[in-house]
Motif scaffolding. Structure first.
Motif, PDB file in Angstrom:
ATOM      1  N   THR A  61       0.837  -1.189   0.000  1.00 29.73           N
ATOM      2  CA  THR A  61       0.000   0.000   0.000  1.00 29.73           C
ATOM      3  C   THR A  61       0.877   1.246   0.000  1.00 29.73           C
ATOM      4  N   ALA A  89       0.449   5.914  -0.570  1.00 32.70           N
ATOM      5  CA  ALA A  89      -0.356   7.065  -0.979  1.00 32.70           C
ATOM      6  C   ALA A  89      -0.175   7.288  -2.470  1.00 32.70           C
ATOM      7  N   LEU A  95      -5.501   6.638  -1.368  1.00 36.80           N
ATOM      8  CA  LEU A  95      -4.842   5.525  -0.707  1.00 36.80           C
ATOM      9  C   LEU A  95      -4.977   4.312  -1.615  1.00 36.80           C
ATOM     10  N   ALA A 152      -5.349  10.353   1.980  1.00 38.05           N
ATOM     11  CA  ALA A 152      -4.094   9.889   2.587  1.00 38.05           C
ATOM     12  C   ALA A 152      -3.070  11.015   2.632  1.00 38.05           C
ATOM     13  N   PRO A 189       1.319   5.067   4.704  1.00 37.37           N
ATOM     14  CA  PRO A 189       0.440   4.156   5.443  1.00 37.37           C
ATOM     15  C   PRO A 189       1.231   3.082   6.183  1.00 37.37           C
ATOM     16  N   SER A 190       0.547   2.430   7.109  1.00 41.46           N
ATOM     17  CA  SER A 190       1.064   1.241   7.773  1.00 41.46           C
ATOM     18  C   SER A 190       0.055   0.116   7.573  1.00 41.46           C
ATOM     19  N   ILE A 216      -5.129  -1.288   7.201  1.00 40.66           N
ATOM     20  CA  ILE A 216      -4.275  -0.166   6.814  1.00 40.66           C
ATOM     21  C   ILE A 216      -4.629   1.029   7.700  1.00 40.66           C
ATOM     22  N   VAL A 275      -3.585   5.262   8.278  1.00 38.50           N
ATOM     23  CA  VAL A 275      -2.947   6.390   7.588  1.00 38.50           C
ATOM     24  C   VAL A 275      -3.461   7.694   8.189  1.00 38.50           C
ATOM     25  N   ALA A 302       3.173   9.756  10.287  1.00 39.33           N
ATOM     26  CA  ALA A 302       2.707   8.471   9.788  1.00 39.33           C
ATOM     27  C   ALA A 302       2.483   7.538  10.972  1.00 39.33           C
TER      28      ALA A 302
END
Length: 329
Positions: A203, A205, A211, A234, A238-239, A249, A251, A284
């Motif tokens: 994933t 941005a 996203l 976004a 992201p994580s 996810i 963000v 983030a």
């Protein structure tokens, strides 16, 4: 991580999200990364966020050191004695590192001085670090994300012209295979990657603060794109992680909200949640799955370190302040 022969299709996800138990588990995920500039990835990849793993009875930390060096620290669990190593000297490291444990080895990926993608590995119990170049000059324009996938190592990063790039190598070899996940104008943050059964998920941005999500079956170079959230969604890297039969996810969203999205495996239906409202999130996020809970950490207002958790199967997020005003740079 020898990429296996392709499966017939992506592993199917069950129709319902896994039920979460009521037990709260307080494990902290480290907040990392910086907010995106509106124009996209900054040319200078300043990044001092550390990467940490558990390696048997040890804890390992890698971090960009003084003079753009790459430093490594380890301690035996239950002790406060940290052992320091220099992986690479001055003017070698220009991003936050990504680290994982791969059997009896420790792997680290980072960006080099001329936008190279660099890889280092060492056998556990030794201080001898072996360096490889995954991709040469002018190939890498974000911090990398790395994971172990069976008998291979996978790395993803933003490439030139905001491409999204993917690299893999079979363990024991220094031959890196390159793929383009998405072309020019696709990636406007550092990506996050994980292994999901027989697939790899990425994933990042996208343009106009979308996203975006990409997946491929192991053994294939066909990447399938999805839009998790549209324009203006976004505003950070992201994580992402795999949580049973779901993909999660987190963000930073518009107006400094903290946003969360999840989808059941085998579907392209992403479910949005707001973890924290406007003015709450200034970095983030970092996210982990902790038994039956999801834990997220970010930098909050006035440089507080914030922690959020929810029990699986519920949209109720609980907020905690880990460290108060001015505690995080």
């Amino acid at each position: 991580m020898n990429r296996t022969q392709p499966a017939a299709d992506r592993a199917l996800r069950p129709a319902a999200r896994t039920a979460r138990t009521a037990r709260r588990i307080a494990a902290l995920g480290l907040a990392a990364g910086a907010m995106l500039a509106a124009a996209g990835i900054a040319p200078a990849l300043a990044g001092t966020a550390p990467s940490m793993t558990v390696d048997g009875s040890d804890v390992n930390i890698a971090v960009q050191g003084p003079g753009n060096s790459l430093k490594f620290y380890w301690a035996v669990n239950g002790t406060a004695t940290w052992h320091a190593e220099t992986i690479a000297g001055r003017n070698t490291t220009y991003s936050a590192p990504s680290m994982n444990v791969d059997g009896n080895d420790v792997n680290i990926a980072t960006v080099g001085p001329h936008h190279e993608l660099r890889f280092y590995w060492a056998v556990n119990g030794t201080a001898t670090w072996h360096a490889e170049t995954v991709a040469g000059r002018n190939t890498t324009y974000s911090a990398p994300s790395m994971d172990v996938d069976g008998n291979s190592v996978n790395i993803t990063a933003a490439g030139p012209h905001h491409k999204l790039r993917f690299y893999w190598a079979v363990n024991g070899t220094a031959t890196w295979h390159a793929e383009t996940v998405a072309g020019n104008g696709s990636a406007y943050s550092a990506p996050s990657m994980d292994v999901d059964g027989n697939s790899v998920n990425i994933t990042a941005a996208g343009p106009d603060h979308k996203l975006r999500f990409y997946w491929a079956v192991n053994g294939t170079a066909t990447w399938h794109p999805e839009t998790v959230a549209g324009n203006g969604s976004a505003y950070s890297a992201p994580s992402m992680n795999v949580d049973g039969n779901d993909v999660n996810i987190a963000v930073a969203g518009p107006r400094s909200k903290l946003r969360f999205y999840w989808a059941v495996n085998g579907t392209a239906t992403w479910h949005p949640e707001t973890i924290a409202g406007g003015g709450s999130t200034f970095s983030a996020p970092s996210m982990i799955v902790n038994d039956n809970s999801v834990n997220i950490s970010t930098v909050g207002a006035q440089n507080r370190l914030k922690f959020y958790w929810a029990v699986n199967g519920t949209p109720t997020w609980h907020a905690e302040t880990v460290a108060g005003k001015g505690s995080v740079r």
